[in-house]
Design a protein around this motif. Structure first.
Motif, mmCIF file in Angstrom:
data_model
loop_
_atom_site.group_PDB
_atom_site.id
_atom_site.type_symbol
_atom_site.label_atom_id
_atom_site.label_comp_id
_atom_site.label_asym_id
_atom_site.label_seq_id
_atom_site.Cartn_x
_atom_site.Cartn_y
_atom_site.Cartn_z
ATOM 1 N N ARG A 1 0.829 -1.198 0.000
ATOM 2 C CA ARG A 1 0.000 0.000 0.000
ATOM 3 C C ARG A 1 0.872 1.260 0.000
ATOM 4 N N GLU A 2 1.952 1.205 0.763
ATOM 5 C CA GLU A 2 2.822 2.371 0.921
ATOM 6 C C GLU A 2 3.370 2.838 -0.420
ATOM 7 N N LYS A 3 3.844 1.912 -1.246
ATOM 8 C CA LYS A 3 4.405 2.284 -2.542
ATOM 9 C C LYS A 3 3.351 2.928 -3.442
ATOM 10 N N LEU A 4 2.155 2.336 -3.454
ATOM 11 C CA LEU A 4 1.104 2.883 -4.299
ATOM 12 C C LEU A 4 0.630 4.241 -3.794
ATOM 13 N N HIS A 5 0.507 4.385 -2.484
ATOM 14 C CA HIS A 5 0.114 5.684 -1.921
ATOM 15 C C HIS A 5 1.139 6.759 -2.265
ATOM 16 N N ARG A 6 2.404 6.407 -2.215
ATOM 17 C CA ARG A 6 3.451 7.376 -2.515
ATOM 18 C C ARG A 6 3.343 7.862 -3.964
ATOM 19 N N GLU A 7 3.120 6.926 -4.888
ATOM 20 C CA GLU A 7 2.997 7.322 -6.292
ATOM 21 C C GLU A 7 1.709 8.094 -6.550
ATOM 22 N N LEU A 8 0.623 7.708 -5.868
ATOM 23 C CA LEU A 8 -0.618 8.457 -6.009
ATOM 24 C C LEU A 8 -0.456 9.892 -5.539
ATOM 25 N N ASP A 9 0.225 10.064 -4.428
ATOM 26 C CA ASP A 9 0.436 11.407 -3.876
ATOM 27 C C ASP A 9 1.256 12.285 -4.818
ATOM 28 N N ASP A 10 2.223 11.685 -5.505
ATOM 29 C CA ASP A 10 3.126 12.448 -6.369
ATOM 30 C C ASP A 10 2.612 12.610 -7.793
ATOM 31 N N MET A 11 1.618 11.820 -8.183
ATOM 32 C CA MET A 11 1.206 11.755 -9.575
ATOM 33 C C MET A 11 0.521 13.028 -10.047
ATOM 34 N N GLY A 12 0.823 13.410 -11.265
ATOM 35 C CA GLY A 12 0.168 14.545 -11.899
ATOM 36 C C GLY A 12 0.439 14.526 -13.384
ATOM 37 N N PRO A 13 0.036 15.559 -14.107
ATOM 38 C CA PRO A 13 0.225 15.602 -15.559
ATOM 39 C C PRO A 13 1.696 15.530 -15.943
ATOM 40 N N THR A 14 1.966 14.948 -17.090
ATOM 41 C CA THR A 14 3.312 14.952 -17.635
ATOM 42 C C THR A 14 3.702 16.373 -17.993
ATOM 43 N N HIS A 15 4.948 16.740 -17.695
ATOM 44 C CA HIS A 15 5.407 18.086 -18.019
ATOM 45 C C HIS A 15 5.283 18.338 -19.515
ATOM 46 N N ALA A 16 4.815 19.503 -19.875
ATOM 47 C CA ALA A 16 4.604 19.846 -21.284
ATOM 48 C C ALA A 16 5.892 19.767 -22.079
ATOM 49 N N SER A 17 7.031 19.976 -21.425
ATOM 50 C CA SER A 17 8.311 19.966 -22.131
ATOM 51 C C SER A 17 8.637 18.609 -22.713
ATOM 52 N N ASN A 18 7.941 17.557 -22.228
ATOM 53 C CA ASN A 18 8.218 16.218 -22.741
ATOM 54 C C ASN A 18 7.472 15.910 -24.028
ATOM 55 N N SER A 19 6.483 16.732 -24.348
ATOM 56 C CA SER A 19 5.585 16.373 -25.442
ATOM 57 C C SER A 19 6.251 16.386 -26.802
ATOM 58 N N ASN A 20 7.419 17.054 -26.927
ATOM 59 C CA ASN A 20 8.055 17.132 -28.245
ATOM 60 C C ASN A 20 9.142 16.084 -28.442
ATOM 61 N N GLN A 21 9.205 15.119 -27.549
ATOM 62 C CA GLN A 21 10.260 14.122 -27.670
ATOM 63 C C GLN A 21 9.893 12.985 -28.610
ATOM 64 N N GLY A 22 8.612 12.891 -28.966
ATOM 65 C CA GLY A 22 8.224 11.859 -29.906
ATOM 66 C C GLY A 22 7.794 10.593 -29.199
ATOM 67 N N PRO A 23 7.221 9.636 -29.947
ATOM 68 C CA PRO A 23 6.688 8.419 -29.364
ATOM 69 C C PRO A 23 7.773 7.504 -28.807
ATOM 70 N N GLU A 24 7.436 6.860 -27.684
ATOM 71 C CA GLU A 24 8.242 5.799 -27.093
ATOM 72 C C GLU A 24 9.655 6.240 -26.712
ATOM 73 N N THR A 25 9.831 7.517 -26.380
ATOM 74 C CA THR A 25 11.113 7.926 -25.828
ATOM 75 C C THR A 25 11.198 7.441 -24.407
ATOM 76 N N SER A 26 12.389 7.199 -23.911
ATOM 77 C CA SER A 26 12.530 6.537 -22.623
ATOM 78 C C SER A 26 12.849 7.481 -21.482
ATOM 79 N N ASP A 27 13.224 8.718 -21.766
ATOM 80 C CA ASP A 27 13.592 9.647 -20.708
ATOM 81 C C ASP A 27 12.414 10.524 -20.377
#
Length: 393
Positions: free
Chosen positions: A156-182
């Motif tokens: 539960r702890e791991k999932l709660h931690r990710e839920l607490d931190d989760m939000g939209p992907t930074h817009a700066s990532n949108s121009n990296q193209g499909p299936e980029t890994s970083d």
């Protein structure tokens, strides 16, 4: 775990020592001693089909006293003999939480986080080390990226931690193209990146890459406005992947910020700009929720997204075709209620098993029809299954 393309996940998950079956899970053989029926050593009959079945009365209450003789079953129009029908099972839950974090649903993120956290607490053991049932869950968020935030875990702890931190992907990532890994998030999740909101890709990847090689009672809970604006896969591709993986999908539809006024302001903070996880309102019957195909209560004035899709219909169809249930999120006060109903339903499912009268080793799709002898009972299960040997594209 370092970031990597989501498409590689299937090769990195631990292998299971189980034979795959058609249906929604595996079941122990009747001859196997109970002591050997643990989650890690399940043995099954290769041709046996296993279906999760939910039955409710006309008031929406779960019915828990039914037997195999209360039903008729057909496969491709041919009558079948029900081998077993029970609510007791040693099979673990394998759950996936899929969260739309696009701008259209951002106002709901705080309320979603809280509802999802309570759902996790209901479905997973309080002490991960003491858990014996093998129940596990994973967490994915998607917008213009599909990212695995937490792989299968009973913590539960791991999932709660990710839920607490989760939000939209930074817009700066949108121009990296499909299936980029970083991803630049530091979360250690796998990702696939394209443009728009990738609802169908998220379902496909969760089903094909994460769920297909797992045993147990498998379900995805998907929160979204139902619009897809960038997936490589189609809706049919996503549903086929769920069918191949024997996954039931529960959908929680949120109309979006333009027509939604009950969720307050977007949460602040968070590693990716705020956020949380799914929720929804409504109930059964009527209200905001209901079984797919019944409309889920009154229809709003307009559920069409900016790109012309009807998000509500999309979410209803995904739930209906996989034997799940559709809910509509309307007020934040209903979020806990909806996730409580999903947890109740998962815990209250029957498992039906049968051996088809005709063998299929070519991986064909077979239509299932399950009916209760009493007309006032609502029976929900998968529309069909792929026989062993089939595969998604």
């Amino acid at each position: 775990m370092q970031n990597r393309s989501f498409s590689t996940v299937a090769f990195l998950l631990p292998a299971f020592a189980c034979v795959s079956v058609a249906g929604s899970g595996q079941t122990p053989t009747a001859q196997q001693p109970a002591s050997e029926q643990s989650a890690a050593t399940l043995k099954i009959q290769a041709r046996e089909v296993v279906l999760p079945v939910t039955v409710r009365d006309k008031h929406g209450a779960l019915v828990s006293s039914l037997k195999a003789g209360d039903f008729t079953l057909a496969e491709d129009g041919r009558p079948q003999v029900i081998k077993s029908f029970t609510r007791e099972s040693n099979l673990p839950f394998r759950l996936g939480l899929l969260v739309d974090t696009s701008r259209s649903v951002s106002v709901a993120l705080d309320s979603e986080r809280k509802a999802a956290g309570k759902f996790v607490d209901q479905m997973l053991p309080a002490d991960a080390k003491a858990g014996t049932a093998g129940d596990e869950a994973f967490l994915i968020h998607f917008d213009h990226e599909v990212e695995l935030l937490e792989d299968f875990t009973n913590s539960r702890e791991k999932l709660h931690r990710e839920l607490d931190d989760m939000g939209p992907t930074h817009a700066s990532n949108s121009n990296q193209g499909p299936e980029t890994s970083d991803s630049g998030s530091g979360s250690g999740g796998e990702s696939r990146r394209r443009n728009g909101t990738q609802l169908y890709d998220a379902i496909y990847l969760a089903s094909h890459d994460l769920m297909e090689q797992k045993d147990g009672r498998k379900a995805l809970i998907v929160f979204s406005d139902g619009g897809d604006r960038g997936s490589k896969e189609t809706m049919n591709d996503a549903i086929d992947a769920a069918d191949h993986a024997n996954v039931v999908i529960y959908t929680v539809y949120f109309k979006g910020e333009q027509e939604q006024n009950g969720f307050g302001n977007q949460g602040q903070g968070g590693r990716r700009g705020g956020g949380g996880y799914p929720g929804g309102g409504g109930g059964y019957p009527g209200g905001g929720g209901g079984y797919p195909g019944g409309g889920g209560g009154r229809r709003g004035p307009d559920t069409t997204s900016a790109n012309g899709q009807d998000g509500k219909k999309n979410m209803e169809k995904i739930a209906a075709r996989t034997g799940g249930r559709f809910f509509e999120a309307k007020k934040k006060d209903n979020l806990d209620e909806i996730y409580g109903q999903i947890a109740e339903e998962l815990r209250g499912q029957y498992l039906l098993t049968y051996t088809p009268d005709k063998a299929d080793t070519d991986g064909g799709y077979h239509k299932i029809a399950l009916k209760a002898s009493k007309d006032d009972l609502l029976v929900v299960t998968r529309e069909g299954y792929y026989a062993p040997g089939g595969d998604t594209k």
